[in-house]
Scaffold this motif. Structure first.
Motif, short mmCIF file in Angstrom:
data_model
loop_
_atom_site.label_atom_id
_atom_site.label_comp_id
_atom_site.label_asym_id
_atom_site.label_seq_id
_atom_site.Cartn_x
_atom_site.Cartn_y
_atom_site.Cartn_z
N HIS A 83 1.02 -1.29 0.14
CA HIS A 83 -0.28 0.28 -0.10
C HIS A 83 0.89 1.27 -0.17
N TRP A 84 0.18 2.22 -0.29
CA TRP A 84 1.03 3.46 -0.20
C TRP A 84 0.57 4.38 1.19
N GLU A 85 1.74 4.53 1.77
CA GLU A 85 1.58 5.56 3.01
C GLU A 85 1.67 6.85 2.87
N PRO A 86 0.49 7.68 3.14
CA PRO A 86 0.71 9.43 2.85
C PRO A 86 1.96 9.77 3.90
N ILE A 87 2.50 10.72 3.39
CA ILE A 87 3.46 11.44 3.95
C ILE A 87 2.96 12.84 4.52
N ASP A 88 2.43 13.71 3.27
CA ASP A 88 1.86 14.99 3.74
C ASP A 88 1.05 15.46 2.47
N ILE A 89 0.38 16.67 2.67
CA ILE A 89 -0.66 17.09 1.63
C ILE A 89 -0.45 18.53 1.81
N GLY A 90 -0.59 19.30 0.68
CA GLY A 90 -0.36 20.77 0.93
C GLY A 90 -0.71 21.51 -0.58
N THR A 91 -0.84 22.66 -0.51
CA THR A 91 -0.69 23.69 -1.89
C THR A 91 0.52 23.82 -2.12
N ASP A 92 1.82 23.87 -1.55
CA ASP A 92 3.00 24.17 -1.87
C ASP A 92 3.88 22.87 -2.10
N PRO A 93 4.27 22.33 -3.08
CA PRO A 93 5.19 21.21 -2.87
C PRO A 93 6.45 21.68 -1.87
N GLY A 94 7.00 22.87 -2.17
CA GLY A 94 8.17 22.94 -1.36
C GLY A 94 7.92 23.11 0.20
N ALA A 95 6.81 23.12 0.73
CA ALA A 95 6.44 23.05 1.85
C ALA A 95 5.98 21.82 2.74
N LEU A 96 6.11 20.81 1.53
CA LEU A 96 5.57 19.45 2.02
C LEU A 96 6.90 18.97 2.85
N LYS A 97 6.52 17.94 4.06
CA LYS A 97 7.48 17.53 4.86
C LYS A 97 8.27 16.17 4.08
N PHE A 98 8.70 16.53 2.84
CA PHE A 98 9.56 15.46 2.20
C PHE A 98 10.58 16.36 1.04
N GLY A 99 11.53 16.51 1.54
CA GLY A 99 12.58 17.34 0.63
C GLY A 99 12.53 17.26 -0.91
N PRO A 100 12.61 16.10 -1.43
CA PRO A 100 12.46 15.95 -2.94
C PRO A 100 11.24 16.53 -3.62
N LEU A 197 3.44 10.28 -1.11
CA LEU A 197 3.29 9.06 -0.31
C LEU A 197 4.64 8.18 -0.49
N ARG A 198 4.41 7.26 0.32
CA ARG A 198 5.58 6.37 0.50
C ARG A 198 5.09 5.00 0.32
N PHE A 199 5.54 4.04 -0.82
CA PHE A 199 5.34 2.72 -1.01
C PHE A 199 5.80 1.84 0.16
N GLU A 200 4.82 1.07 0.58
CA GLU A 200 5.00 -0.10 1.64
C GLU A 200 5.02 -1.29 0.90
N PRO A 201 5.99 -2.10 0.66
CA PRO A 201 5.62 -3.48 0.08
C PRO A 201 5.00 -4.45 0.99
N GLY A 202 4.94 -3.91 2.21
CA GLY A 202 4.32 -5.07 3.29
C GLY A 202 4.66 -6.42 3.23
N ASN A 203 3.72 -7.34 3.67
CA ASN A 203 4.01 -8.76 3.90
C ASN A 203 2.88 -9.36 3.63
N PRO A 204 2.33 -9.72 2.39
CA PRO A 204 1.05 -10.23 2.23
C PRO A 204 0.89 -11.80 2.90
N LEU A 205 2.12 -12.32 2.96
CA LEU A 205 1.97 -13.82 3.55
C LEU A 205 2.19 -13.77 4.86
#
Length: 243
Positions: A83-100, A197-205
């Motif tokens: 699943h995709w784990e959300p990191i942040d949301i906002g109107t300015d990409p530069g202000a999001l809590k993720f440097g890139p 968002l960040r992709f979490e591969p999880g462990n389906p098994l």
């Protein structure tokens, strides 16, 4: 209220069906064996055979493509679906809590490779998880330019992926949906909204393997009990023959 009642009714129905299946399928076998072997020995035989069958099934579930129980079980990283784990949301990409995020949509971000089925599938899953996150944030009052998730749509070709030593990340843009009907009293949607968002591969098994481990321990315990009962019965027969 109706939704809660529906969940409660379904839960009660599921519990009832589970209890009924145990009584009918396992209880009937135990009852027949009880007439011949006695209640205690009949229990150990019935339980050992049932747990043995379940253990075989859990081994099958624990290998390759998930066929048995999947999803949350304990911590998400131990037994969750990808699943995709959300990191942040906002109107300015530069202000999001993720440097890139500040460089989005340019490099190092890249659009999904249309010839890579895995990337295309992950991008589609990202949209679904981002929509859930958007809904949560609107309900929490953290989004100002969209009063309702139905007023937003993913901007075409805005999906971007980034992979580095920390994992795989995704980002997309929400814009006002021109076809949305704005409810009376709601402000008109405006501007852009960025989600990372960040992709979490999880462990389906993982869930099946946890069940397999628990079943194995129960099976060993019951086999040990069955062996002790058989040993006692053999000694009793030997004493009777010796007498």
């Amino acid at each position: 209220m109706n939704f809660a009642l529906t969940i409660d009714g379904t839960f009660i129905l599921g519990v009832g069906a589970t209890i009924a299946s145990i009584v009918v399928f396992f209880g009937s076998v135990w009852l027949l064996l009880t007439l011949i072997l006695g209640a205690r020995l009949a229990y150990f035989i019935t339980a050992s055979v049932s747990l043995g069958f379940l253990f075989i099934m859990t081994i099958v579930w624990s290998i390759g493509t998930p066929l048995g129980p999947v999803g949350e079980f304990g911590k998400p990283t131990q037994a969750s679906l990808p699943h995709w784990e959300p990191i942040d949301i906002g109107t300015d990409p530069g202000a999001l809590k993720f440097g890139p995020a500040a460089s989005y949509p340019d490099a190092p971000w890249a659009p999904p490779d249309e010839e890579d089925a895995a990337q295309v599938s992950r991008a589609a899953e990202m949209e679904g998880d981002a929509e859930e996150y958007l809904t949560e944030q609107i309900e929490a009052g953290n989004v100002e330019n969209f009063a309702d998730p139905g007023y937003a749509q993913v901007q075409e070709d805005s999906e971007r992926l980034l992979e580095n030593e920390d994992g795989q990340f995704g980002m997309l843009t929400y814009v006002p949906d021109p076809a949305a009907e704005i409810a009376e009293g709601d402000p008109a949607p405006s501007g852009e909204l960025f989600v990372v968002l960040r992709f979490e591969p999880g462990n389906p098994l993982g869930k099946a393997r946890i069940i397999a481990a628990g079943t194995f321990l129960l099976l060993v315990g019951h086999l040990f009990g069955l062996n002790r009962m058989e040993t006692r019965a053999r000694k009793a027969r030997e004493e009777e023959e010796g007498a």
